[in-house]
Design an enzyme around this catalytic site. Structure first.
Site, PDB file in Angstrom:
ATOM      1  N   GLU A 165       0.832  -1.220   0.000  1.00  0.00           N
ATOM      2  CA  GLU A 165       0.000   0.000   0.000  1.00  0.00           C
ATOM      3  C   GLU A 165       0.862   1.264   0.000  1.00  0.00           C
ATOM      4  OE1 GLU A 165      -2.035  -0.463   3.709  1.00  0.00           O
ATOM      5  OE2 GLU A 165      -3.463  -1.923   2.944  1.00  0.00           O
ATOM      6  N   PRO A 166       1.698   1.449  -1.002  1.00  0.00           N
ATOM      7  CA  PRO A 166       2.534   2.657  -0.989  1.00  0.00           C
ATOM      8  C   PRO A 166       1.742   3.902  -1.390  1.00  0.00           C
ATOM      9  CG  PRO A 166       2.922   1.422  -3.000  1.00  0.00           C
ATOM     10  CD  PRO A 166       1.900   0.637  -2.204  1.00  0.00           C
ATOM     11  N   ARG A 174       3.172   7.781  -0.394  1.00  0.00           N
ATOM     12  CA  ARG A 174       4.220   8.784  -0.551  1.00  0.00           C
ATOM     13  C   ARG A 174       5.295   8.386  -1.577  1.00  0.00           C
ATOM     14  NH1 ARG A 174       5.815  12.065   3.765  1.00  0.00           N
ATOM     15  NH2 ARG A 174       4.787  10.543   5.102  1.00  0.00           N
ATOM     16  N   CYS A 223      -1.920  34.271   8.940  1.00  0.00           N
ATOM     17  CA  CYS A 223      -1.707  34.884  10.253  1.00  0.00           C
ATOM     18  C   CYS A 223      -1.474  33.843  11.332  1.00  0.00           C
ATOM     19  CB  CYS A 223      -2.887  35.778  10.591  1.00  0.00           C
ATOM     20  SG  CYS A 223      -3.097  37.027   9.331  1.00  0.00           S
TER      21      CYS A 223
END
Ligand SMILES: *Cc1c(COP(=O)(O)O)cnc(C)c1O
Length: 443
Positions: free
Chosen positions: A296-297, A299, A367
């Site tokens: 399950e790659p 990245r 901000c």
């Protein structure tokens, strides 16, 4: 083998960042190019900030993963982890390469189906699947549900029985292994919320076998993300193999082992995980189990294949510090604020690329003090409108973006074969409030 988990990355110079990324080239006139497309052309056409993904990079990374396993004599089924980058264009591309999908929500399940991934080729993971998600997945014919607790198993049995269906499930084991990664992305330790303790697996597996509407077919693991060494994988898979043998000795059928994802990439100048070493660890630990292997790659496949292209709004001096303020912010790319993660930065202009550097705080306009992409980064002086590529942003980038500070979502572009296509237009201002409803009393 080198102990990569102890690797302490030094701050790479921008020339080193470029040299380590063959998909990028610097041209004297055109400036920085990605997969042979000048980034200036993309920014001119679609403005900044803009996400840029490279189809060639994704194809090459997918092929390298398949090849590394072929070299080890294995052919795991690859289920792309949709959460890393869920754009329909990315999912379509990966589906075309043969990938199934690993999803963690009904939204991801629907996205994968929308691009033609067959439900039978989808795995559903996650600690908190709702009843509605389970029912929808079962009705559509989901291939596998990765169950993370006894409580979830009971609910799933109830729902499957009600629908007259049988859920093909694997139990997610928590192997109690420290993946040596960031605390916010480690998942395989005993005190993480993920999975089932190994010692509880045999009884729960036997229980699952007897539950109506449930067919246990194997085990799953996923020990964390951005893992750079094969060592924690070897330890976890060794424990999984022992469990498979225990289950079989007790007369259970085990035909699937889902190895999870987590393969790490080089963000700074650390090497990414060695695919050969990873595949060999898999072969050594589980190669003789006679099970269907799943990977399950997320990245690994898409991270280095994407960048966030931004423009410099202004440079300002505050006290002793030099601030480079970009038009991109934490609402676009959250990882530095969320995990202190490093993203390499390359100037797009060839002239700036070779100009003298000095330390800079690279920030966005939101901000929040946390809206900081880098501190003390050695960068050349920039003019207003200078462009910067934030590297390795293809995974956990756009998917985590939000319209905080009422900033419209950035556009995205797919580069392929020396051309580029807009795949998401920049969000329009009026779309920011298009779904909002004013009650009559305050109109
Ligand atoms: C997030 C996740 C993945 C993918 O992780 P990467 O580090 O992107 O490879 C795979 N499987 C499961 C269960 C996940 O939660």
């Amino acid at each position: 083998m080198q102990a990569v988990e102890n690797f302490i990355a030094a701050e790479p110079a921008i020339a080193e960042l470029l040299a380590a990324r063959p998909a990028f080239k610097m041209h004297a006139q055109d400036g920085l190019c990605f997969e042979d497309v000048p980034l200036n052309a993309i920014a001119d056409a679609h403005g900044t900030p803009v996400w840029v993904y490279g189809a060639g990079s994704i194809r090459a990374r997918y092929a390298a993963l398949v090849q590394a396993f072929a070299d080890a004599g294995l052919a795991p089924h690859i289920h792309y982890a949709v959460k890393a980058n869920d754009h329909l264009a990315i999912l379509s591309l990966l589906r075309g390469l043969g990938a199934g999908a690993d999803v963690v929500s009904l939204g991801e399940f629907s996205r994968a189906q929308k691009t033609g991934v067959l439900p039978s080729n989808i795995v559903f993971s996650g600690v908190g699947k709702s009843r509605a998600e389970m029912a929808a997945a079962l009705t559509a014919g989901i291939g596998q549900i990765n169950v993370e607790s006894a409580e979830e198993l009971r609910v799933l049995s109830e729902i499957a029985t009600g629908l007259g269906q049988t859920a093909r499930i694997v139990l997610r084991v928590n192997p109690d292994v420290d993946a040596g990664t960031h605390a916010k992305i480690t998942t395989g330790r005993a005190d993480n919320k993920f999975g089932i303790a190994a010692h509880e697996i045999p009884a729960l597996y036997a229980h699952a076998k007897n539950l109506p509407g449930i067919e246990p077919v194997g085990l799953a693991l996923h020990i964390g993300s951005q893992i750079l060494s094969p060592a924690p994988y070897a330890a976890a898979y060794g424990k999984a193999a022992a469990l498979v043998r225990t289950l079989r000795a007790a007369g259970q059928q085990v035909s699937v082992l889902d190895l999870g994802g987590g393969l790490g990439i080089g963000y700074q100048d650390e090497p990414g995980i060695s695919l050969a070493a990873f595949a060999n660890a898999v072969r050594q630990q589980v190669g003789d189990l006679d099970v269907t292997l799943l990977l399950e790659p997320g990245r690994y496949l898409v991270g280095p294949a994407g960048l966030l292209l931004a423009s410099v709004t202004l440079e300002k001096q505050a006290g002793t510090k030099r601030f480079v303020v970009l038009d991109a912010a934490m609402n676009d790319l959250l990882r530095p604020a969320l995990y202190d993660s490093y993203h390499g930065m390359l100037p797009v202009s060839a002239v700036e690329f070779v100009s003298p550097v000095s330390p800079a705080e690279v920030v966005g306009p939101v901000c929040e003090t946390g809206d900081t992409f880098a501190t003390g980064r050695l960068l050349p002086g920039f003019a207003e409108g200078s462009r910067i590529a934030l590297l390795d942003a293809g995974a956990y980038g756009a998917v985590m973006s939000s319209p905080y500070n009422a900033r419209p979502r950035a556009a995205s572009v797919l580069v392929d074969g020396g051309k580029f296509d807009l795949i998401t237009p920049r969000q329009k201002l009026e779309d920011l409030w298009a779904d909002e409803i004013l009650p009559n009393a305050i109109k």
